[in-house]
Write a protein that holds these residues in place. Structure first.
Motif, mmCIF file in Angstrom:
data_model
loop_
_atom_site.group_PDB
_atom_site.id
_atom_site.type_symbol
_atom_site.label_atom_id
_atom_site.label_comp_id
_atom_site.label_asym_id
_atom_site.label_seq_id
_atom_site.Cartn_x
_atom_site.Cartn_y
_atom_site.Cartn_z
ATOM 1 N N LEU A 123 0.839 -1.206 0.000
ATOM 2 C CA LEU A 123 0.000 0.000 0.000
ATOM 3 C C LEU A 123 0.873 1.255 0.000
ATOM 4 O O LEU A 123 0.646 2.205 -0.753
ATOM 5 C CB LEU A 123 -0.917 0.011 1.230
ATOM 6 N N LEU A 124 1.904 1.236 0.848
ATOM 7 C CA LEU A 124 2.773 2.416 0.960
ATOM 8 C C LEU A 124 3.567 2.661 -0.327
ATOM 9 O O LEU A 124 4.003 3.781 -0.593
ATOM 10 C CB LEU A 124 3.717 2.262 2.161
ATOM 11 N N GLN A 125 3.755 1.604 -1.130
ATOM 12 C CA GLN A 125 4.488 1.725 -2.394
ATOM 13 C C GLN A 125 3.569 1.988 -3.584
ATOM 14 O O GLN A 125 4.022 2.026 -4.737
ATOM 15 C CB GLN A 125 5.255 0.415 -2.680
ATOM 16 N N ALA A 126 2.257 2.140 -3.313
ATOM 17 C CA ALA A 126 1.296 2.295 -4.416
ATOM 18 C C ALA A 126 1.516 3.612 -5.157
ATOM 19 O O ALA A 126 2.076 4.565 -4.618
ATOM 20 C CB ALA A 126 -0.127 2.250 -3.853
ATOM 21 N N ASP A 127 1.031 3.648 -6.402
ATOM 22 C CA ASP A 127 1.071 4.906 -7.168
ATOM 23 C C ASP A 127 -0.067 5.819 -6.712
ATOM 24 O O ASP A 127 0.067 7.042 -6.694
ATOM 25 C CB ASP A 127 0.910 4.621 -8.668
ATOM 26 N N GLU A 128 -1.210 5.196 -6.385
ATOM 27 C CA GLU A 128 -2.368 5.962 -5.917
ATOM 28 C C GLU A 128 -3.125 5.097 -4.898
ATOM 29 O O GLU A 128 -3.118 3.870 -5.012
ATOM 30 C CB GLU A 128 -3.356 6.264 -7.065
#
Ligand SMILES: Cc1ncc(COP(=O)(O)O)c(C=O)c1O
Length: 281
Positions: free
Chosen positions: A230-235
């Motif tokens: 989640l923390l590495q997501a684009d959005e």
């Protein structure tokens, strides 16, 4: 005008109406639904009522009313309120009876409110919102829209006290949902959300997003993801009936993507507005 209704009677919102020995009040022994009304028309009412019946069956509520009875009750209440853009909150409890854990042999209590919608803060719509991560401390039947919301209330309050809009819940390291929302992440143009299970509520807005994704050719992938992913997501965005699609731009103080509402989130939000305009009962 905001109005209330309980067991066959329309009342003012501040009128005393619920006896002390009411099982919703004593035990949180009941279920609820929140339905959005746009321009006087309900949005995805059938889906909400089907979920209501599913929740009722799951907690063994003896509801004698049909889906059509509830549909009529809701439409009558909206007409009576005269509101055009509002939310209907419908609650069914196991009725009024002397306090005892065992099921009483009494009719269910049905109450509802019709209240004007409080629009989401414009700055959140434009700039996005912040969220925290919080242990998912709820029971294992979160697919039931139960009145028991204590873990949700506590997590949401913790988020608020940290200046955040929502608490995103984590069970065994994986994201389940928010305290009152479903959670989505975009990675390389694809949309991910937790698959339906006992651990999340089957959101009606989630269902609408799934339909919209088809229209705009965005892959809707039902796959659990970890808090690290989640923390590495684009959005990241969350969905629910009252706030629709809300971009989340920081989680635990860490910036998500470019730190502003992303392209896919914005596209889906605009498409949802169109979907709402086309799809009304
Ligand atoms: C725990 C939880 N998950 C998800 C949702 C989103 O559901 P819906 O889109 O039907 O409002 C809600 C809505 O309040 C909720 O309470």
């Amino acid at each position: 005008m905001d109005i209330g209704y309980i067991n066959g009677r329309y009342i003012g919102l501040n009128e005393l109406a619920v006896p002390i020995e009411e099982r919703g009040h004593q035990f949180g022994d009941g279920i609820y639904e929140v339905i959005r009304v746009y321009n006087g028309k309900t949005f995805m009412l059938n889906e909400h009522l089907e979920r209501l019946i599913k929740s009722g069956n799951a907690i063994k509520l003896q509801i004698e009313h049909s889906i059509d009875d509830f549909r009529k009750l809701i439409h009558d209440a909206i007409a009576k309120s005269g509101e055009k853009d509002c939310c209907v909150y419908l609650q069914i409890t196991r009725g009024i009876s002397a306090r005892n854990h065992l099921f009483p042999n009494v009719p269910v209590s049905i109450s509802l409110t019709v209240k004007q919608i409080v629009p989401l803060q414009k700055s959140i719509r434009v700039n996005g919102a912040a969220a925290i991560l919080h242990e998912d401390e709820r029971w294992s039947n979160c697919y039931i829209k139960s009145l028991n919301l204590l873990p949700n209330v506590l997590a949401r309050q913790t988020a608020y006290e940290q200046g955040c809009f929502e608490a995103i819940l984590v069970r065994n390291g994986m994201i389940t949902e928010g305290t009152s929302s479903n959670v989505f992440m975009v990675k390389q143009g694809k949309l991910y959300t937790a698959p339906l299970s006992r651990h999340i509520l089957a959101g009606i807005t989630r269902m609408a997003v799934k339909k919209i994704c088809k229209q705009v050719s965005v892959d809707f992938i039902k796959q659990s993801f970890s808090k690290e992913e989640l923390l590495q997501a684009d959005e990241v965005f969350i969905t629910n009936t009252t706030s629709e699609i809300v971009p989340i731009v920081t989680v635990e103080g860490q910036t998500i993507g470019a730190g502003r509402p992303g392209e896919v989130t914005t596209k889906l939000y605009h498409k949802l507005q169109q979907f709402v305009a086309d799809c009304k009962e």
